[in-house]
Design a protein around this motif. Structure first.
Motif, PDB file in Angstrom:
ATOM      1  N   LEU A  89       0.807  -1.220   0.000  1.00 27.32           N
ATOM      2  CA  LEU A  89       0.000   0.000   0.000  1.00 27.32           C
ATOM      3  C   LEU A  89       0.840   1.270   0.000  1.00 27.32           C
ATOM      4  O   LEU A  89       0.290   2.369  -0.045  1.00 27.32           O
TER       5      LEU A  89
ATOM      6  N   SER B  53       3.023   0.965  -5.061  1.00 28.96           N
ATOM      7  CA  SER B  53       1.738   1.200  -5.726  1.00 28.96           C
ATOM      8  C   SER B  53       1.914   1.993  -7.017  1.00 28.96           C
ATOM      9  O   SER B  53       1.139   1.835  -7.965  1.00 28.96           O
TER      10      SER B  53
ATOM     11  N   HIS C 197       2.688  -0.502  -9.723  1.00 26.28           N
ATOM     12  CA  HIS C 197       1.455  -1.155 -10.154  1.00 26.28           C
ATOM     13  C   HIS C 197       0.637  -0.217 -11.041  1.00 26.28           C
ATOM     14  O   HIS C 197       0.029  -0.646 -12.027  1.00 26.28           O
TER      15      HIS C 197
ATOM     16  N   SER D 219      -0.800   6.977  -3.121  1.00 29.53           N
ATOM     17  CA  SER D 219      -0.822   5.526  -2.904  1.00 29.53           C
ATOM     18  C   SER D 219      -2.112   4.932  -3.448  1.00 29.53           C
ATOM     19  O   SER D 219      -3.030   4.597  -2.688  1.00 29.53           O
TER      20      SER D 219
ATOM     21  N   GLU E 259      -2.785   2.080  -4.561  1.00 30.84           N
ATOM     22  CA  GLU E 259      -2.860   0.622  -4.549  1.00 30.84           C
ATOM     23  C   GLU E 259      -4.196   0.108  -4.021  1.00 30.84           C
ATOM     24  O   GLU E 259      -4.679  -0.936  -4.475  1.00 30.84           O
TER      25      GLU E 259
END
Length: 835
Positions: free
Chosen positions: A29, A34, A37, A436, A438
C-alpha cells in the motif's frame, strides 16, 4: 584479450547482475510499490502518456522495476532487465579490453560488477545500470583512430538507436542523457566525416521512438506532448522533493566531485599536450563529456532526497572514477596511427593511476559502510557475491510466482472493500487523491486518476493547472475520490480546491475517506484577482478579519543569481511559511519557490481529517480555521543571499459558478459556504465500544482524537503529550440505549510537564464544562488525577480538554521541542459506568 577471455568476462558480468531482475516481492500500500502497479495498469488500459498520465516514466515504465510483482508481466520485466544487463556486459567487456594492464582490468571489472547492484536493495541498480549502459555503448564508438566503416559497426549503431529509443519510452528522466549521448556521437562522427554512422544512429533512434510508441497503443500526435510533460514533471520533481542530506554523505560527495574535476582536467591536459591532431584530442573530450554529464546527473539525483536517493550517486561513482583513472590515454610520441592501438598511457608509465584508484575505492568503501549501516544493512563483497550466486542457482520462476500470487491474494483479501461500498464505487470512475493508489488497484476499481497522480510532485504551475482542469471539469472529474487527509496543502492545490467545493465525504474505509462527486450542485471554480502587494521576507502580512471571503494567494518569490547556481549545481532551498490563526496558534510549514508561485488556498484553513470528522452531526461546527496573517521567512538567516529582496503577493477571491455566489463566510453562517457540506450528515459511524484508553497504540475506528501526540515510554511508564490549545475526543453512543446506560466514566491523570506557569485545564462535554483544574490545583500536585462521570448524548459526543497555555503559545517555555506541549497525559480512559 583472446576470444575465450572476452566471452568469460562478458558471462561473468552478465550472470552477476541479472539476479537483480528476478521478481522477489509483491506490491504493497506504500507509495513506491503502488506507483509501479499504476504504471502497469496504465499500460494495460491504454492510457495516453503525456496526456492522461504524466510521470517520470513512459508507456514502458512498468518494466523499469522488475523486482515488484503486481499480478502480471513478471516474465517480461525479467527479460527486459536481462537484455539491459547483456548490453551492459557486452560494452563493458569491450572497454576492459582497451585497458592493457591486467591489475587495472581487475579493478575496473570489480567496480562494474560489485557496485551497480546491491541485491538486498536493488532499487538503485534499476537507475544505475541503464545509465552506465548508455555511457559504455557511447564510449565504445569514440576512438582515437578513424577505422573503416563496417557492417558490424553499422549493426551495433542501429541496435543502439533502437535501444536508446526504448529506454526513452521506459524511463523518461533518462531522456536528457540519451539525447546528449546521441548528440555527442553524431557530432563526433560528423567531425570525422563518418556521416553514415550519424545518419544510421539518428534514423534508427527516431524510427524506434515512433514504432515503440505506436506499439504501446499511444497516439502519434501525443509524442511531442509526452516530451513536454516530462520536462514539467522533472522540473517539479526537483523543485519540491529536496530533503536534507546527511552531512557525512554530502562531504563524501563533494570529495568525489572534486577528485573527478581534477582527473577530468588532468586527462584533457595530457591529451592537449600529447596530440596535435584535433581528432585525437576531441576523442578524449567527447568521452569525458559523457562521463562528467553522467556524474552530474547522478549527483543531482543522489543529492535530491537525502538517504533515499544517495545510493544512485554512491554506487555509480566508482565506475565513473574508474574511467578517469584506468581508461588509457594513448601516448603521443611517434606516429599516432602506429602507437594508438598499443594503448600506452602516460599514467601507466608513471605507475600512478592504479594506486590512486585503489585509494579512491577505499574511501568509497568507508562511505558505503556508513551509508548501509544507516539503512540497517550490512555490507561485504563475499556476502554480496554469494547472495547473487544463490539467487541465480535457486531461482525457480514458476514456484516464485505461485508464492507471490498467494501473497498478493492475501493482500487483496486484507484490503477488500466492504461489499456495499465496493458495489457503490465500482460503477463509477475512481481516483486516489494522494500518492498511494494501490487500494483502488487491489479492489479492481475503475481507476481514472488525474494526469499527475502523485500529489506531492505537483509543485509547479504547469502541473497544478493540468490536474486542476481535470477536477474542474464535470465530465472528466472522477465520480469518487479516496482521500487520506484534508488539512492545509501546498501541492496539487488547484485540484484540491475543486475537491473541497464539489465533493462530499460519504464513507470511511481504513485510513481513507471516500468522497462522492456532487453532480447536482456542481460549481465551476473561478479565481478573481482582488489585490496585489509587495512584501519583505519575514514581514507579517495581515488579512481582513471582517471579510470572510474564500481567499487564494499566489506569491512570486525569485532566486538570486547565487540561489540559481545552487539550484543548478545542487538543489533549491526551501522557505518557511507561517500562518497565524484566529485562535492564536501558528502553522509552520516548509515551502518551495515553485509551490508559492503556483498558489494555494489560504482562507479558510481546512482542518485535518480527524478534526473535520469531529463536525459530523454538529450543525454549528465548521471544518476549518481562519488565518489572520501570514509571512514567508528564511529557514536560516544565511539563506537570505539565495533569494531576491522582495515578494510579490497576489490575492484572489475564489468563486463558484453555476450556483448563486455564496455570501462571505462567517462562524455564525457556516451554511453560507459550500464547503460546509464537506462531510455528509448521513456518514455512517460505528458506535464506540467501551472501555478504551487513549494511551493504547491500538485505538478503534469509532474514536477520533486530536491534540494528542504519539505514545512515548521510558520502559517503566508510558505517556502522551497533550498539545495546545485543546485535546478532543469524539465518541459515538448507541441511540437505542436508555439515558442511564449511556453514562461514561473518564479517568484522567496528567502532569504539568513543561512546566507552564499558571497552567489551568478545563474539561468539557459537548461544550458544557464538567471539570475545571485551577492553576493552584495544577501547581500544588506533581500528578493530578480525577474521575469524572459524563452523561453523553445520543450518537456523536465531543470530550474537549483545553489548556490555558502551551509551549510556543503565549511564549516559549524553554523547550526546543517544536510541538505545542501543554501537559503530560499519564492516563485518559473512558468506560461505561454500567460495566
Amino acid at each position: 584479450m583472446n576470444k575465450l577471455a572476452k566471452i568469460s568476462t562478458l558471462s561473468f558480468i552478465f550472470l552477476n547482475l541479472v539476479p537483480g531482475g528476478f521478481v522477489q516481492d509483491t506490491v504493497d500500500l506504500g507509495h513506491f510499490f503502488s506507483s509501479v502497479h499504476m504504471f502497469e495498469y496504465a499500460f494495460k488500459h491504454g492510457f495516453q502518456f503525456g496526456v492522461e498520465i504524466i510521470d517520470n516514466v513512459g508507456p514502458y515504465g512498468y518494466l523499469h522495476y522488475p523486482y515488484i510483482y503486481a499480478g502480471g508481466a513478471a516474465g517480461v520485466k525479467t527479460i527486459w532487465f536481462a537484455v539491459i544487463c547483456l548490453v551492459y556486459a557486452y560494452y563493458a567487456t569491450a572497454l576492459i579490453t582497451r585497458i592493457q594492464s591486467w591489475p587495472h582490468r581487475g579493478l575496473f571489472l570489480f567496480s562494474i560488477v560489485f557496485f551497480p547492484l546491491q541485491l538486498v536493495s536493488p532499487w538503485f541498480s534499476f537507475e544505475i545500470i541503464p545509465r552506465l549502459t548508455i555511457l559504455f555503448s557511447a564510449v565504445y564508438f569514440i576512438r582515437e583512430l578513424r577505422e573503416k566503416e563496417s557492417w558490424h559497426e553499422f549493426s551495433l549503431i542501429i541496435f543502439n538507436g533502437l535501444f536508446y529509443a526504448f529506454l526513452t519510452l521506459e524511463k523518461a528522466s533518462n531522456a536528457y542523457y540519451l539525447g546528449l549521448a546521441v548528440f555527442v556521437l553524431c557530432t563526433y562522427w560528423l567531425r570525422r566525416a563518418q556521416w553514415h554512422y550519424a545518419l544510421s544512429l539518428i534514423s534508427s533512434f527516431l524510427v524506434g521512438l515512433v514504432v515503440f510508441w505506436l506499439a504501446a497503443g499511444q497516439s502519434i500526435i501525443g509524442l511531442p506532448t509526452y516530451f513536454s510533460s516530462m520536462s514539467f514533471f522533472i522540473s517539479s520533481y526537483q523543485e519540491t522533493l529536496g530533503q536534507e542530506m546527511a552531512e557525512e554523505n554530502l562531504l563524501y560527495g563533494l570529495v568525489y566531485c572534486g577528485v573527478a574535476a581534477l582527473l577530468f582536467s588532468t586527462r584533457l591536459a595530457i591529451s592537449f599536450f600529447q596530440f596535435k591532431r584535433r581528432s585525437q584530442l576531441s576523442s578524449e573530450v567527447y568521452r569525458s563529456i559523457l562521463v562528467v554529464a553522467l556524474l552530474f546527473l547522478s549527483w543531482k539525483h543522489g543529492m535530491l532526497r537525502g538517504a533515499s536517493s544517495y545510493g544512485t550517486f554512491l554506487y555509480a561513482v566508482p565506475v565513473l572514477l574508474g574511467y578517469f583513472c584506468l581508461y588509457p590515454i594513448p601516448f603521443g610520441g611517434g606516429s599516432p596511427e602506429r602507437r594508438s592501438l598499443n594503448e600506452f598511457s602516460i599514467w601507466q608509465f608513471l605507475n600512478f593511476r592504479g594506486s590512486l584508484y585503489t585509494l579512491l575505492l577505499l574511501v568509497i568503501w568507508s562511505n558505503l559502510v556508513i551509508y548501509q549501516q544507516g539503512n540497517g544493512q550490512e555490507v561485504g563483497v563475499i556476502r554480496e557475491l554469494k547472495s547473487r550466486f544463490w539467487a541465480l542457482v535457486s531461482y525457480r520462476p514458476v514456484y516464485s510466482l505461485e508464492v507471490l500470487d498467494k501473497k498478493l491474494a492475501k493482500l487483496k483479501l486484507d484490503n477488500a472493500l466492504p461489499p456495499l461500498l465496493k458495489q457503490t464505487v465500482q460503477s463509477g470512475r475512481v481516483d486516489e487523491f494522494g500518492s498511494s493508489p494501490e487500494i483502488l488497484l487491489l479492489n479492481d476499481l475503475n481507476y481514472r486518476p488525474r494526469p499527475v497522480p502523485i500529489d506531492f510532485v505537483v509543485g509547479n504551475s504547469a502541473l497544478n493547472e493540468i490536474n486542476g482542469n481535470y477536477y474542474r471539469n464535470l465530465d472528466s472529474a472522477p465520480d469518487y475520490i479516496f482521500l487520506k487527509d484534508f488539512g492545509l496543502r501546498l501541492s496539487d492545490t488547484t485540484a484540491y480546491l475543486n475537491l473541497l467545493f464539489n465533493y462530499q465525504v460519504v464513507e470511511t474505509f481504513q485510513n481513507w475517506l471516500v468522497l462522492r462527486k456532487q453532480t447536482d450542485t456542481w460549481q465551476t471554480i473561478e479565481r478573481q484577482k482582488i489585490n496585489e502587494v509587495q512584501a519583505n521576507y519575514g514581514e507579517w502580512i495581515p488579512l481582513s478579519t471582517n471579510d470572510r471571503s474564500i481567499l487564494w494567494v499566489q506569491i512570486e518569490a525569485t532566486l538570486s543569481l547565487f540561489g540559481e547556481l545552487k539550484r543548478f549545481f545542487y538543489k533549491p532551498d526551501f522557505l518557511r511559511l507561517e500562518i497565524a490563526l484566529d485562535d492564536g496558534t501558528i502553522r509552520n510549514l516548509p515551502v518551495s519557490v515553485a509551490q508559492l508561485n503556483s498558489g494555494f488556498l489560504l482562507n479558510p484553513v481546512i482542518q485535518t481529517k480527524d478534526e473535520v470528522l469531529m463536525t459530523v452531526g454538529d450543525k454549528d461546527a465548521i471544518p476549518w480555521d481562519w488565518a489572520k496573517a501570514f509571512r514567508i521567512s528564511f529557514e536560516a538567516p544565511a539563506k537570505s543571499a539565495l533569494f531576491d529582496n522582495f515578494l510579490q503577493v497576489k490575492f484572489y477571491e475564489v468563486k463558484g459558478g453555476g450556483l448563486p455566489t455564496p455570501d462571505p463566510m462567517s462562524r455564525d453562517k457556516a451554511q453560507a459556504n459550500p464547503m460546509s457540506d464537506l462531510v455528509s450528515a448521513d456518514l455512517p459511524i460505528a458506535h464506540t465500544k467501551f472501555p478504551f484508553s487513549l494511551l493504547s497504540e491500538d485505538l478503534e475506528d469509532a474514536v477520533l482524537v486530536t491534540g494528542l501526540s504519539s505514545l512515548e515510554s521510558n520502559g517503566k511508564e508510558s505517556w502522551r503529550w497533550a498539545l495546545g490549545p485543546a485535546t478532543r475526543v469524539r465518541f459515538y453512543m448507541d441511540p437505542s440505549l436508555p439515558d442511564e446506560a449511556r453514562q461514561v466514566l473518564v479517568k484522567f491523570a496528567f502532569k504539568n510537564g513543561v512546566p507552564v506557569p499558571n497552567q489551568s485545564v478545563t474539561m468539557r462535554l459537548n461544550g458544557t464544562v464538567v471539570r475545571r483544574f485551577s492553576s493552584e490545583e495544577v501547581a500544588g500536585h506533581e500528578l493530578i488525577e480525577a474521575d469524572v462521570v459524563l452523561n453523553p448524548q445520543k450518537r456523536g459526543n465531543i470530550l474537549e480538554i483545553s489548556y490555558e497555555d502551551w509551549n510556543h503559545g503565549k511564549k516559549n517555555y524553554g523547550s526546543n521541542d517544536p510541538r505545542k506541549l501543554a501537559v503530560v497525559v499519564m492516563e485518559l480512559s473512558l468506560a461505561s459506568v454500567g460495566n
